[in-house]
Design a protein around this motif. Structure first.
Motif, PDB file in Angstrom:
ATOM      1  N   THR A  45      50.126  45.953  35.902  1.00 45.63           N
ATOM      2  CA  THR A  45      49.226  44.881  36.275  1.00 45.63           C
ATOM      3  C   THR A  45      47.919  44.942  35.476  1.00 45.63           C
ATOM      4  OG1 THR A  45      50.127  44.961  38.514  1.00 45.63           O
ATOM      5  CG2 THR A  45      48.012  43.855  38.239  1.00 45.63           C
ATOM      6  N   GLU A  46      47.357  46.149  35.363  1.00 45.76           N
ATOM      7  CA  GLU A  46      46.071  46.311  34.683  1.00 45.76           C
ATOM      8  C   GLU A  46      46.142  45.851  33.229  1.00 45.76           C
ATOM      9  OE1 GLU A  46      47.745  48.319  36.760  1.00 45.76           O
ATOM     10  OE2 GLU A  46      46.758  50.266  36.774  1.00 45.76           O
ATOM     11  N   ASP A  47      47.319  46.002  32.612  1.00 49.15           N
ATOM     12  CA  ASP A  47      47.449  45.599  31.216  1.00 49.15           C
ATOM     13  C   ASP A  47      47.691  44.107  31.096  1.00 49.15           C
ATOM     14  OD1 ASP A  47      47.164  48.248  30.321  1.00 49.15           O
ATOM     15  OD2 ASP A  47      49.251  48.654  30.842  1.00 49.15           O
ATOM     16  N   VAL A  59      46.446  41.896  33.061  1.00 50.67           N
ATOM     17  CA  VAL A  59      45.115  41.306  33.228  1.00 50.67           C
ATOM     18  C   VAL A  59      44.388  41.276  31.884  1.00 50.67           C
ATOM     19  CG1 VAL A  59      42.850  41.709  34.257  1.00 50.67           C
ATOM     20  CG2 VAL A  59      44.922  42.003  35.631  1.00 50.67           C
ATOM     21  N   ARG A  60      44.535  42.330  31.123  1.00 50.88           N
ATOM     22  CA  ARG A  60      43.832  42.425  29.841  1.00 50.88           C
ATOM     23  C   ARG A  60      44.324  41.415  28.813  1.00 50.88           C
ATOM     24  NH1 ARG A  60      42.925  47.123  32.167  1.00 50.88           N
ATOM     25  NH2 ARG A  60      40.920  48.126  31.808  1.00 50.88           N
ATOM     26  N   MET A  99      29.198  50.745  35.775  1.00 54.90           N
ATOM     27  CA  MET A  99      30.428  49.996  35.956  1.00 54.90           C
ATOM     28  C   MET A  99      31.533  50.913  36.486  1.00 54.90           C
ATOM     29  SD  MET A  99      31.366  46.985  35.827  1.00 54.90           S
ATOM     30  CE  MET A  99      32.444  45.675  35.353  1.00 54.90           C
ATOM     31  N   ALA A 114      35.257  50.061  44.254  1.00 54.72           N
ATOM     32  CA  ALA A 114      36.212  48.968  44.439  1.00 54.72           C
ATOM     33  C   ALA A 114      37.615  49.523  44.679  1.00 54.72           C
ATOM     34  CB  ALA A 114      36.211  48.063  43.211  1.00 54.72           C
ATOM     35  N   ARG A 135      30.979  41.138  38.956  1.00 51.94           N
ATOM     36  CA  ARG A 135      30.971  42.093  37.841  1.00 51.94           C
ATOM     37  C   ARG A 135      32.341  42.759  37.690  1.00 51.94           C
ATOM     38  NH1 ARG A 135      26.315  45.991  39.212  1.00 51.94           N
ATOM     39  NH2 ARG A 135      27.199  47.206  37.510  1.00 51.94           N
ATOM     40  N   LEU A 136      32.990  43.031  38.824  1.00 53.88           N
ATOM     41  CA  LEU A 136      34.319  43.645  38.760  1.00 53.88           C
ATOM     42  C   LEU A 136      35.315  42.732  38.053  1.00 53.88           C
ATOM     43  CD1 LEU A 136      34.405  45.258  42.275  1.00 53.88           C
ATOM     44  CD2 LEU A 136      34.616  46.475  40.103  1.00 53.88           C
ATOM     45  N   GLY A 137      35.113  41.421  38.211  1.00 55.05           N
ATOM     46  CA  GLY A 137      36.005  40.474  37.542  1.00 55.05           C
ATOM     47  C   GLY A 137      35.976  40.629  36.029  1.00 55.05           C
ATOM     48  N   ALA A 138      34.838  41.107  35.513  1.00 58.14           N
ATOM     49  CA  ALA A 138      34.710  41.274  34.059  1.00 58.14           C
ATOM     50  C   ALA A 138      35.023  42.702  33.628  1.00 58.14           C
ATOM     51  CB  ALA A 138      33.290  40.896  33.622  1.00 58.14           C
ATOM     52  N   TYR A 139      35.533  43.514  34.541  1.00 58.70           N
ATOM     53  CA  TYR A 139      35.761  44.930  34.243  1.00 58.70           C
ATOM     54  C   TYR A 139      36.630  45.128  33.006  1.00 58.70           C
ATOM     55  CZ  TYR A 139      37.265  49.770  34.801  1.00 58.70           C
ATOM     56  OH  TYR A 139      37.527  51.089  34.582  1.00 58.70           O
ATOM     57  N   ALA A 140      37.654  44.274  32.864  1.00 57.15           N
ATOM     58  CA  ALA A 140      38.611  44.471  31.771  1.00 57.15           C
ATOM     59  C   ALA A 140      38.046  44.015  30.425  1.00 57.15           C
ATOM     60  CB  ALA A 140      39.902  43.720  32.078  1.00 57.15           C
ATOM     61  N   ARG A 186      35.292  35.274  40.483  1.00 59.37           N
ATOM     62  CA  ARG A 186      35.659  36.607  39.991  1.00 59.37           C
ATOM     63  C   ARG A 186      36.742  36.489  38.911  1.00 59.37           C
ATOM     64  NH1 ARG A 186      37.727  39.169  44.671  1.00 59.37           N
ATOM     65  NH2 ARG A 186      39.789  38.967  43.787  1.00 59.37           N
ATOM     66  N   LEU A 195      30.994  51.504  40.122  1.00 58.61           N
ATOM     67  CA  LEU A 195      31.374  50.301  40.875  1.00 58.61           C
ATOM     68  C   LEU A 195      32.896  50.201  40.969  1.00 58.61           C
ATOM     69  CD1 LEU A 195      30.654  47.609  42.222  1.00 58.61           C
ATOM     70  CD2 LEU A 195      30.538  46.578  39.943  1.00 58.61           C
ATOM     71  N   GLU A 247      28.356  42.165  42.699  1.00 62.87           N
ATOM     72  CA  GLU A 247      29.242  43.290  42.356  1.00 62.87           C
ATOM     73  C   GLU A 247      30.690  42.817  42.272  1.00 62.87           C
ATOM     74  OE1 GLU A 247      26.891  47.224  44.084  1.00 62.87           O
ATOM     75  OE2 GLU A 247      28.070  46.026  45.469  1.00 62.87           O
ATOM     76  N   ARG A 292      43.349  46.442  40.905  1.00 67.24           N
ATOM     77  CA  ARG A 292      44.297  46.346  39.794  1.00 67.24           C
ATOM     78  C   ARG A 292      44.219  44.978  39.143  1.00 67.24           C
ATOM     79  NH1 ARG A 292      47.588  49.179  43.408  1.00 67.24           N
ATOM     80  NH2 ARG A 292      47.438  51.373  42.813  1.00 67.24           N
ATOM     81  N   LEU A 293      44.031  43.946  39.970  1.00 65.54           N
ATOM     82  CA  LEU A 293      43.939  42.595  39.427  1.00 65.54           C
ATOM     83  C   LEU A 293      42.665  42.406  38.620  1.00 65.54           C
ATOM     84  CD1 LEU A 293      45.356  40.420  42.334  1.00 65.54           C
ATOM     85  CD2 LEU A 293      46.423  40.957  40.141  1.00 65.54           C
ATOM     86  N   CYS A 294      41.702  43.297  38.781  1.00 60.13           N
ATOM     87  CA  CYS A 294      40.503  43.271  37.934  1.00 60.13           C
ATOM     88  C   CYS A 294      40.714  44.140  36.690  1.00 60.13           C
ATOM     89  CB  CYS A 294      39.281  43.767  38.693  1.00 60.13           C
ATOM     90  SG  CYS A 294      38.775  42.693  40.028  1.00 60.13           S
ATOM     91  N   GLY A 295      41.870  44.762  36.583  1.00 62.05           N
ATOM     92  CA  GLY A 295      42.139  45.606  35.419  1.00 62.05           C
ATOM     93  C   GLY A 295      41.737  47.057  35.609  1.00 62.05           C
ATOM     94  N   ILE A 296      41.379  47.424  36.847  1.00 63.42           N
ATOM     95  CA  ILE A 296      40.942  48.802  37.107  1.00 63.42           C
ATOM     96  C   ILE A 296      42.162  49.707  37.261  1.00 63.42           C
ATOM     97  CG2 ILE A 296      39.757  50.289  38.779  1.00 63.42           C
ATOM     98  CD1 ILE A 296      38.033  47.784  39.450  1.00 63.42           C
ATOM     99  N   ARG A 297      42.177  50.833  36.572  1.00 61.25           N
ATOM    100  CA  ARG A 297      43.285  51.787  36.715  1.00 61.25           C
ATOM    101  C   ARG A 297      43.005  52.662  37.939  1.00 61.25           C
ATOM    102  NH1 ARG A 297      45.949  50.427  32.289  1.00 61.25           N
ATOM    103  NH2 ARG A 297      44.685  49.820  30.519  1.00 61.25           N
TER     104      ARG A 297
END
Ligand SMILES: Nc1ncnc2c1ncn2[C@@H]1O[C@H](COP(=O)(O)OP(=O)(O)O)[C@@H](O)[C@H]1O
Ligand SMILES: [Mg+2]
Lengths: 236, 293
Positions: free
Chosen positions: A71-73, A75-76, B162, B169, A99-104, A148, B165, A96, B178-183
């Protein structure tokens, strides 16, 4: 070539298969809607695209195969998913969450620009940026979820029943903004809805899902005129 | 009055140590719902590593920093190797794995270093610091300072970066993360690493007081549980504050209530756990949570 091409998609939870080989497309910059009753498999379809369930079949985004990616990939690659239930980080502030929405995204300075853009689309989020997200109303939380997703600057936006539980006025406002995003930034949209009337107004293409199978598809205008759909989903 | 002030300050010093270890527990608990019973032994083992380096001739602060780095990596590796394979197992399985880890680290330390107590150096001068008519232990004041630095560092990290944060999260909402791309898996591992680091600081600050031996953290862990329970297992700030309260109360009760003295101090901690659990189970600053069992 379409932005998202899905063919023969199957998905299952444990031993239970809930999607039985479905096919659909989202054009680059287009809006596709998948309609269906509760339990038809709409959420599962979106989760399949994002690699959140076990699937078989072909999913291509921008020509690249998504099956087997995390999933994380996914999204990227530029796919933003507004999940069922909105996925709000309740104990974090509005900003916050955004900001998480732009994490990738790793470009320098992307964050400030993206925040300004979201606050332009949703001024109420700007007013409440320091508030805890859990304190927002349902409509505001849905705006936050869309915001987000926008922070990613996606090429494809997946929306899971954004109208659920919201007042008609709020729904209209959110759909208006989704359309604006789609037009101004050429973001492709895949919208799943039970609220067929509103979804058909927004989308150019529509698919009707029944217990994991596509039973009808075509331009939204055609589906809106279809008698069976009118009776079952539009209520007139 | 002098005695009172001295006891309060030395209570704040040990309380800061309890609070740090409590914070380590809470960090892991919030992220993974796991109470890491091995937290104390991880801290003890880190302290032995520091002792080894100092004995090998490394300056104290160099050994201190190196220990933090090793503890961080060690915590991260433990999460990846030991905890990850059971992360979706029933909670009891994870508890048993943690207790197994506790026993292994304890025996390993005993095997390598023996169970004989060793003195552990304090980086602070031995001469007490006199302010007015009150005499403060330099190590007490120093430990308070070190604890404060660690807490400020963690606060800034979680609040303003970040990565911090993303870790918060991931703890709150893994699928959304995960949908934000966080591992998410890595965030949990980093959380274990940071918790181990904080624990190592607690170990190195408490060792000069209690001496170094493989069982030195057993009692401290109970104080840490008392602190976390008092502050609420869901509140990092509460855990630290809980630690300070436990430390000060323990000292004052030990000083002023004749029959308790030093021998029964641990009972004070256990009593506090019981009272909190009965009166306000979510702790002073915690939120009530509905729980998977
Ligand atoms: N996590 C799950 N585990 C098992 N079955 C599920 C799960 N989620 C959904 N289902 C089943 O899959 C089918 C499709 O569900 P879903 O995709 O959520 O439908 P929709 O979004 O159209 O309401 C339903 O029969 C539902 O009961
Ligand atoms: Mg659904």
């Amino acid at each position: 070539m379409a932005l998202l091409e899905v063919e023969g998609l199957e998905a299952q939870y444990g031993w239970t298969k809930v999607l039985h080989g479905i096919r659909f497309e989202v054009e680059d910059g287009g809006i596709t809607t998948i309609l269906g009753a509760n339990g038809a498999g709409k959420t599962t379809t979106l989760r399949a695209v994002c690699g959140m369930v076990r699937t078989a079949g072909e999913i291509r985004f921008d020509g690249r195969r998504l099956a087997g990616r995390a999933t994380e990939d996914i999204v990227r690659l530029g796919i933003a998913h507004v999940p069922e239930g909105r996925g709000t980080f309740m104990q974090l502030t509005v900003e916050e969450n955004l900001r998480l929405g732009a994490y990738a995204r790793r470009e320098k300075g992307a964050l400030a620009g993206a925040l300004t853009r979201v606050y332009d689309y949703f001024p109420v989020l700007g007013e409440r940026r320091r508030q805890i997200a859990g304190s927002l109303s349902g409509g505001e939380q849905q705006m936050l979820a869309v915001g987000r997703a926008l922070m990613l600057r996606p090429r494809l936006l997946l929306l899971d029943e954004p109208s659920l539980g919201l007042a008609p006025l709020v729904v209209r406002e959110i759909f208006r903004i989704v359309r604006a995003i789609n037009r101004e930034e050429r973001v492709g949209v895949l919208l799943v809805e039970q609220n067929a009337a509103t979804a058909l107004d927004l989308a150019d293409h529509a698919y009707l899902l029944e217990t994991g199978r596509v039973v009808m598809s075509g331009p939204s205008a055609d589906l809106r005129r279809d008698d069976a759909i009118r009776r079952a989903y539009l209520g007139y | 009055m002098e005695i009172f002030l001295q006891q309060v300050v030395s209570g704040l010093a040990t309380g800061g140590i309890y609070g740090s270890l409590a914070l380590a527990l809470v960090m892991i608990y919030q992220a993974t719902d796991v109470v890491n019973y091995a937290q104390g032994e991880m801290a003890m083992f880190s302290t032995y590593l520091a002792w080894t380096m100092i004995n090998a001739g490394l300056p104290y602060w160099a050994a201190f920093v190196a220990t933090l780095a090793i503890a961080f990596v060690g915590g991260l590796v433990i999460e990846r190797v030991v905890i990850r394979p059971v992360e979706n197992a029933p909670i009891l399985t994870i508890v048993i794995v943690c207790i197994g880890l506790l026993v292994i680290l304890n025996s390993l330390a005993g095997w390598i270093y023996s169970y004989i107590q060793k003195p552990f150096p304090s980086p602070f001068p031995e001469t007490p610091i006199v302010i007015g008519t009150v005499v403060f232990g330099a190590h007490d004041l120093g430990a308070i300072g070190v604890t404060l630095v660690v807490l400020v560092f963690l606060y800034v990290f979680f609040r303003y970066t970040m990565l911090g944060l993303a870790m918060r999260a991931a703890a709150q909402n893994p699928s959304s993360s995960r949908l934000c791309g966080i591992r998410v898996g890595w965030m949990l591992a980093v959380g274990w690493g940071l918790a181990a680091l904080v624990g190592a600081v607690a170990g190195m600050m408490v060792a000069p007081i209690v001496f170094l031996d493989p069982n030195m953290m057993g009692g401290i862990l109970i104080y840490a549980f008392a602190s976390a329970t008092l502050g609420g297992f869901t509140s990092p700030g509460g855990a630290v504050l809980g630690g300070l309260i436990v430390g000060v109360v323990e000292n004052l009760v030990g000083t002023y209530v004749r029959f308790i003295g030093t021998e029964l101090k641990l009972t004070v901690a256990l009593t506090m756990i019981l009272v909190v659990l009965v009166v306000k189970p979510s702790g002073l600053f915690g939120r009530a949570v509905v729980h998977r069992v």
